[in-house]
Design a protein around this motif. Sequence first.
Motif, PDB file in Angstrom:
ATOM      1  N   THR A  54       0.281  -1.282  -5.022  1.00 25.07           N
ATOM      2  CA  THR A  54       1.369  -1.319  -5.976  1.00 25.07           C
ATOM      3  C   THR A  54       2.321  -2.456  -5.600  1.00 25.07           C
ATOM      4  O   THR A  54       2.001  -3.296  -4.750  1.00 25.07           O
ATOM      5  N   GLN A  55       3.499  -2.485  -6.226  1.00 25.93           N
ATOM      6  CA  GLN A  55       4.523  -3.484  -5.905  1.00 25.93           C
ATOM      7  C   GLN A  55       5.849  -2.771  -5.672  1.00 25.93           C
ATOM      8  O   GLN A  55       6.723  -2.759  -6.527  1.00 25.93           O
TER       9      GLN A  55
ATOM     10  N   GLU B  83       0.400  -4.982   1.693  1.00 25.74           N
ATOM     11  CA  GLU B  83      -1.044  -5.017   1.470  1.00 25.74           C
ATOM     12  C   GLU B  83      -1.611  -6.228   2.217  1.00 25.74           C
ATOM     13  O   GLU B  83      -1.354  -7.383   1.854  1.00 25.74           O
ATOM     14  N   PRO B  84      -2.408  -5.992   3.277  1.00 30.77           N
ATOM     15  CA  PRO B  84      -2.876  -7.109   4.113  1.00 30.77           C
ATOM     16  C   PRO B  84      -3.941  -7.980   3.458  1.00 30.77           C
ATOM     17  O   PRO B  84      -4.170  -9.117   3.899  1.00 30.77           O
TER      18      PRO B  84
ATOM     19  N   ARG C  97       0.855  -1.196   0.000  1.00 37.22           N
ATOM     20  CA  ARG C  97       0.000   0.000   0.000  1.00 37.22           C
ATOM     21  C   ARG C  97       0.884   1.237   0.000  1.00 37.22           C
ATOM     22  O   ARG C  97       1.812   1.357   0.796  1.00 37.22           O
ATOM     23  N   LYS C  98       0.569   2.136  -0.888  1.00 34.97           N
ATOM     24  CA  LYS C  98       1.276   3.412  -0.967  1.00 34.97           C
ATOM     25  C   LYS C  98       0.279   4.505  -0.601  1.00 34.97           C
ATOM     26  O   LYS C  98      -0.694   4.739  -1.318  1.00 34.97           O
TER      27      LYS C  98
ATOM     28  N   GLN D 222      -2.341  -0.583  -9.281  1.00 32.94           N
ATOM     29  CA  GLN D 222      -3.704  -0.071  -9.387  1.00 32.94           C
ATOM     30  C   GLN D 222      -3.655   1.371  -9.887  1.00 32.94           C
ATOM     31  O   GLN D 222      -2.794   2.151  -9.486  1.00 32.94           O
ATOM     32  N   ASP D 223      -4.566   1.713 -10.777  1.00 30.27           N
ATOM     33  CA  ASP D 223      -4.618   3.080 -11.271  1.00 30.27           C
ATOM     34  C   ASP D 223      -5.560   3.890 -10.394  1.00 30.27           C
ATOM     35  O   ASP D 223      -6.520   3.351  -9.840  1.00 30.27           O
ATOM     36  N   SER D 224      -5.277   5.160 -10.283  1.00 31.79           N
ATOM     37  CA  SER D 224      -6.148   6.030  -9.486  1.00 31.79           C
ATOM     38  C   SER D 224      -7.280   6.545 -10.351  1.00 31.79           C
ATOM     39  O   SER D 224      -7.374   6.230 -11.525  1.00 31.79           O
TER      40      SER D 224
END
Length: 455
Positions: free
Chosen positions: A153-154, A299-300, A138-139, A192-194
């Motif tokens: 993201t990664q 990312e949980p 998670r960003k 993921q795109d915003s």
Amino acid sequence: MAAPVLRRGCRGRLWALACVDGGSCHGRGAPTGSPSNRIRGQSSVAQQPLHTAQKPRKGEHNWAAVVGLEIHAQISSNSKLFSGSQVRFSAPPNSLVSFFDASLPGTLPVLNRRCVEAAVMTGLALNCHINKKSLFDRKHYFYADLPAGYQITQQRLPIAVNGSLTYGVSAGKERGQVIPKTVRVKQIQLEQDSGKSLHDDLRSQTLIDLNRAEGQLRVDANISVHHPGEPLGVRTEVKNLNSIRFLAKAIDYEIQRQINELENGGEILNETRSFHEKLGCTVSMRDKEAKQDYRFMPEPNLPPLLLYDATSLPIGTDPRQVIDIDHIRETLPELPSVTRERLVQQYGMLPEHSFTLLNEVGLLEFFQNVIKETRAEPKKVTSWVLNIFLGYLKQENLAVSESPVTPSALAELLDLLDSRTISSAAAKQVCPYSLQFLTVPLSQEMFSVTPQCHH
């Protein structure tokens, strides 16, 4: 969440970083725009010396530029990266939004298999090492088009790393001389795109579209200059470039701007800039003095992404339940570099001709079909396809798929030339008019007299 996006990045912003030969990678700036399905990758641009407009005076040095690209490319898939919502370009705003896309409490991401396969295929095509285990993160950042307050993201362990792309640059005095260059790819990552912000200046308001369909390609360029042998210079980032032409113009302008600034005693700021397409220059947007803390964390809601190959695939495993790297490798089409080399070796054409055949959509298939149906030498076919046929298409502003000329018709004309039923000069004399009638079956009788142009 917009359409899934394959991000192949370079040294740049969305951690699709690119490194240059002999240099290190530039980091990235704050995110902008919206989250969908993207693969982010990083590549490197070869470091090349760039000279100032004036010849260096004694004691002065030439300049070298370092360019890193972060490339956001949309994955061709029917649904989004983490939801089942449909992907459709130019759909009405917020018409393709699931509960997860809207970040409603309790909704969970479900990874799209097609997007993972596309990321692996891209990594293989770019000679990357495919990680059999990759992680999602998670960003965190706060913006209106990111309702969850974070982006998946990664960051730590992406799906593919350490790749390369070799390409050729026409140079030198000898005709057809191509100099090979290599760009290093740092990583490719799924992201993921915003959402998309729609600014209404008339009403002084901004609306948000969570369809997240941003188009097929977007590039952020990180640029710095330095003297060869000295530390890298301060970089600037030019954001949201949406075409190769504007990317090249922005890079060229920014390199020269930084050189001029430094040679006049100024300094380069670590800032984000945009490219003004009409003026052909970059414009300052914001500085990066206060580095944003994205508070990356695992990312949980997504377990590690596990991939397999022939050596690690468990016996009896249902192939529909796993992703097999070796199987994806077997399905890869012939890559452009391999095709170009084959054309040069098989038909004895110049390297520059092989580039033209591949760069014009549909032209390679047209050429190969003509080759199959004619007795003419490959070099003659190459000359007619690239000079006469392609010249006619450009004159008429037609794509290869729109051409009234079929490969069979051109092959028959070349056979008539080969059998000396007509001369090359006669055939060219009636062009481009004759090309418009090549859809009609040709016969020797048609060319039994000297052809003339009719106006």
